[in-house]
Design a protein around this motif. Structure first.
Motif, mmCIF file in Angstrom:
data_model
loop_
_atom_site.group_PDB
_atom_site.id
_atom_site.type_symbol
_atom_site.label_atom_id
_atom_site.label_comp_id
_atom_site.label_asym_id
_atom_site.label_seq_id
_atom_site.Cartn_x
_atom_site.Cartn_y
_atom_site.Cartn_z
ATOM 1 N N LYS A 33 11.972 -98.503 21.018
ATOM 2 C CA LYS A 33 12.441 -97.697 22.143
ATOM 3 C C LYS A 33 11.293 -97.215 23.028
ATOM 4 N N ASN A 34 10.200 -96.780 22.429
ATOM 5 C CA ASN A 34 9.068 -96.265 23.208
ATOM 6 C C ASN A 34 8.457 -97.345 24.096
ATOM 7 N N ARG A 35 8.321 -98.543 23.559
ATOM 8 C CA ARG A 35 7.750 -99.638 24.357
ATOM 9 C C ARG A 35 8.676 -100.002 25.511
ATOM 10 N N TYR A 36 9.978 -100.018 25.242
ATOM 11 C CA TYR A 36 10.940 -100.312 26.302
ATOM 12 C C TYR A 36 10.800 -99.321 27.456
ATOM 13 N N TYR A 37 10.805 -98.029 27.145
ATOM 14 C CA TYR A 37 10.740 -97.015 28.202
ATOM 15 C C TYR A 37 9.386 -97.018 28.910
#
Length: 82
Positions: A3-7
């Motif tokens: 999730k962090n990489r996506y955002y």
């Protein structure tokens, strides 16, 4: 892709579809996940992250903003039908 990489990638590339590719299958999060469902044969600007974490930018012909609007309108219509 977590999730962090996506955002993080979504903040860098606002007008791109951010997807991860594992064994030829595309997946994503948030609004991009919904856009993948209705994408069809349309070519759109994409950021592709493979299973090794390599990031590739793919240029397309369709505008990302139009796809977001199409996705929202499709969702509204489906909610009113059901």
């Amino acid at each position: 892709m977590n999730k962090n990489r996506y955002y993080f990638l979504k903040r860098l590339y606002k007008n791109y579809l951010v997807v991860s590719e594992v064994d030829g299958v595309l997946s994503s999060r948030g609004i991009d996940k919904e856009i993948l469902k209705i994408l069809g044969d349309e070519k759109v600007n994409m950021i592709v992250v493979d299973k090794d974490g390599n990031v590739t930018r793919v240029e397309g012909e369709c505008d990302y903003t139009l796809l977001v609007m199409k996705c929202i309108m499709t969702k509204i219509v489906m909610e009113n039908i059901c």
